[in-house]
Design a protein around this motif. Structure first.
Motif, PDB file in Angstrom:
ATOM      1  N   ILE A  78      86.361 -28.617 108.419  1.00  9.54           N
ATOM      2  CA  ILE A  78      87.262 -28.235 107.328  1.00  9.54           C
ATOM      3  C   ILE A  78      88.564 -27.669 107.510  1.00  9.54           C
ATOM      4  O   ILE A  78      89.567 -27.882 106.941  1.00  9.54           O
ATOM      5  CB  ILE A  78      86.345 -27.632 106.375  1.00  9.54           C
ATOM      6  N   ARG A  79      88.414 -26.363 108.190  1.00  8.55           N
ATOM      7  CA  ARG A  79      89.606 -25.766 108.540  1.00  8.55           C
ATOM      8  C   ARG A  79      90.598 -26.473 109.332  1.00  8.55           C
ATOM      9  O   ARG A  79      91.880 -26.462 108.740  1.00  8.55           O
ATOM     10  CB  ARG A  79      89.109 -24.643 109.849  1.00  8.55           C
ATOM     11  N   SER A  80      90.283 -27.428 110.193  1.00  4.54           N
ATOM     12  CA  SER A  80      91.379 -28.063 111.036  1.00  4.54           C
ATOM     13  C   SER A  80      91.943 -29.321 110.069  1.00  4.54           C
ATOM     14  O   SER A  80      93.116 -29.456 109.876  1.00  4.54           O
ATOM     15  CB  SER A  80      90.930 -28.858 112.304  1.00  4.54           C
ATOM     16  N   ALA A  81      91.219 -29.656 109.200  1.00  2.00           N
ATOM     17  CA  ALA A  81      91.682 -30.787 108.130  1.00  2.00           C
ATOM     18  C   ALA A  81      92.823 -30.169 107.218  1.00  2.00           C
ATOM     19  O   ALA A  81      93.731 -30.698 106.833  1.00  2.00           O
ATOM     20  CB  ALA A  81      90.414 -31.262 107.351  1.00  2.00           C
ATOM     21  N   ILE A  82      92.426 -29.177 106.456  1.00  3.19           N
ATOM     22  CA  ILE A  82      93.210 -28.518 105.742  1.00  3.19           C
ATOM     23  C   ILE A  82      94.530 -27.762 106.422  1.00  3.19           C
ATOM     24  O   ILE A  82      95.560 -28.227 105.872  1.00  3.19           O
ATOM     25  CB  ILE A  82      92.493 -27.115 104.997  1.00  3.19           C
TER      26      ILE A  82
ATOM     27  N   TYR B 232      91.274 -21.181  97.727  1.00  2.00           N
ATOM     28  CA  TYR B 232      91.211 -22.573  97.341  1.00  2.00           C
ATOM     29  C   TYR B 232      89.962 -23.203  97.408  1.00  2.00           C
ATOM     30  O   TYR B 232      89.391 -23.053  98.624  1.00  2.00           O
ATOM     31  CB  TYR B 232      92.569 -23.497  98.000  1.00  2.00           C
ATOM     32  N   THR B 233      89.396 -24.069  96.555  1.00  2.34           N
ATOM     33  CA  THR B 233      88.143 -24.734  96.641  1.00  2.34           C
ATOM     34  C   THR B 233      88.307 -26.280  96.791  1.00  2.34           C
ATOM     35  O   THR B 233      89.180 -26.842  96.240  1.00  2.34           O
ATOM     36  CB  THR B 233      87.396 -24.489  95.209  1.00  2.34           C
ATOM     37  N   PHE B 234      87.534 -26.881  97.649  1.00  2.43           N
ATOM     38  CA  PHE B 234      87.618 -28.215  97.916  1.00  2.43           C
ATOM     39  C   PHE B 234      86.447 -28.789  97.901  1.00  2.43           C
ATOM     40  O   PHE B 234      85.391 -28.215  98.348  1.00  2.43           O
ATOM     41  CB  PHE B 234      88.205 -28.477  99.160  1.00  2.43           C
ATOM     42  N   GLN B 235      86.065 -30.329  97.351  1.00  6.29           N
ATOM     43  CA  GLN B 235      85.059 -30.900  97.528  1.00  6.29           C
ATOM     44  C   GLN B 235      84.894 -31.508  99.101  1.00  6.29           C
ATOM     45  O   GLN B 235      86.304 -32.261  99.259  1.00  6.29           O
ATOM     46  CB  GLN B 235      84.735 -31.912  96.612  1.00  6.29           C
ATOM     47  N   CYS B 236      83.998 -31.351  99.725  1.00  3.85           N
ATOM     48  CA  CYS B 236      84.112 -32.030 101.248  1.00  3.85           C
ATOM     49  C   CYS B 236      82.975 -32.860 101.328  1.00  3.85           C
ATOM     50  O   CYS B 236      82.013 -32.848 100.615  1.00  3.85           O
ATOM     51  CB  CYS B 236      84.115 -30.629 102.188  1.00  3.85           C
TER      52      CYS B 236
ATOM     53  N   TYR C 298      97.933 -29.488 104.669  1.00  4.54           N
ATOM     54  CA  TYR C 298      98.750 -28.567 104.030  1.00  4.54           C
ATOM     55  C   TYR C 298      99.854 -27.701 104.744  1.00  4.54           C
ATOM     56  O   TYR C 298     100.480 -27.144 104.186  1.00  4.54           O
ATOM     57  CB  TYR C 298      98.069 -28.047 102.863  1.00  4.54           C
ATOM     58  N   GLY C 299      99.411 -27.539 106.260  1.00  9.95           N
ATOM     59  CA  GLY C 299     100.384 -26.683 106.873  1.00  9.95           C
ATOM     60  C   GLY C 299     100.301 -25.272 106.749  1.00  9.95           C
ATOM     61  O   GLY C 299     101.317 -24.618 106.642  1.00  9.95           O
ATOM     62  N   VAL C 300      99.084 -24.792 106.273  1.00  9.42           N
ATOM     63  CA  VAL C 300      98.862 -23.408 106.230  1.00  9.42           C
ATOM     64  C   VAL C 300      98.049 -22.834 107.180  1.00  9.42           C
ATOM     65  O   VAL C 300      97.234 -23.425 107.905  1.00  9.42           O
ATOM     66  CB  VAL C 300      98.114 -23.254 104.659  1.00  9.42           C
TER      67      VAL C 300
END
Length: 96
Positions: free
Chosen positions: A36-40, A23-27, A44-46
């Motif tokens: 970024i890892r902790s925010a996602i 999955y791709t995100f603009q950060c 989203y709980g993944v």
């Protein structure tokens, strides 16, 4: 600092999602891979296998006006490609 700006929903990003579960995100440009890892994971709980980041340079834009040609550049941004564990899914359209 708001780390995640928005998901990138292009044709290439959708193909990566279907084939490789990426999955791709603009950060935010100041955010690192751990943030970024902790925010996602929190949003989203993944569970995430890997995070790859890149800075996308804005395209050169020109337009013709009465005063002549005006040139500029689109804003640059940081893009994060996140690989999820097997069986994990992020649904972007669930909260619309």
């Amino acid at each position: 600092m708001d780390i995640l700006r928005k998901p990138v929903l292009t044709e290439k990003a959708t193909l990566q999602t279907e084939k490789h579960n990426r999955y791709t995100f603009q950060c935010d440009q100041r955010a690192n891979k751990l943030q970024i890892r902790s925010a996602i994971e929190a949003m989203y709980g993944v569970s995430i296998l890997s995070v790859n980041t890149m800075v996308v340079v804005g395209k050169l834009k020109t337009r013709s006006t009465k005063a002549g040609m005006v040139s500029g550049r689109a804003a640059k941004y940081k893009k994060a490609v996140v690989t999820l564990k097997e069986g994990e899914v992020i649904d972007f359209y669930s909260n619309i």
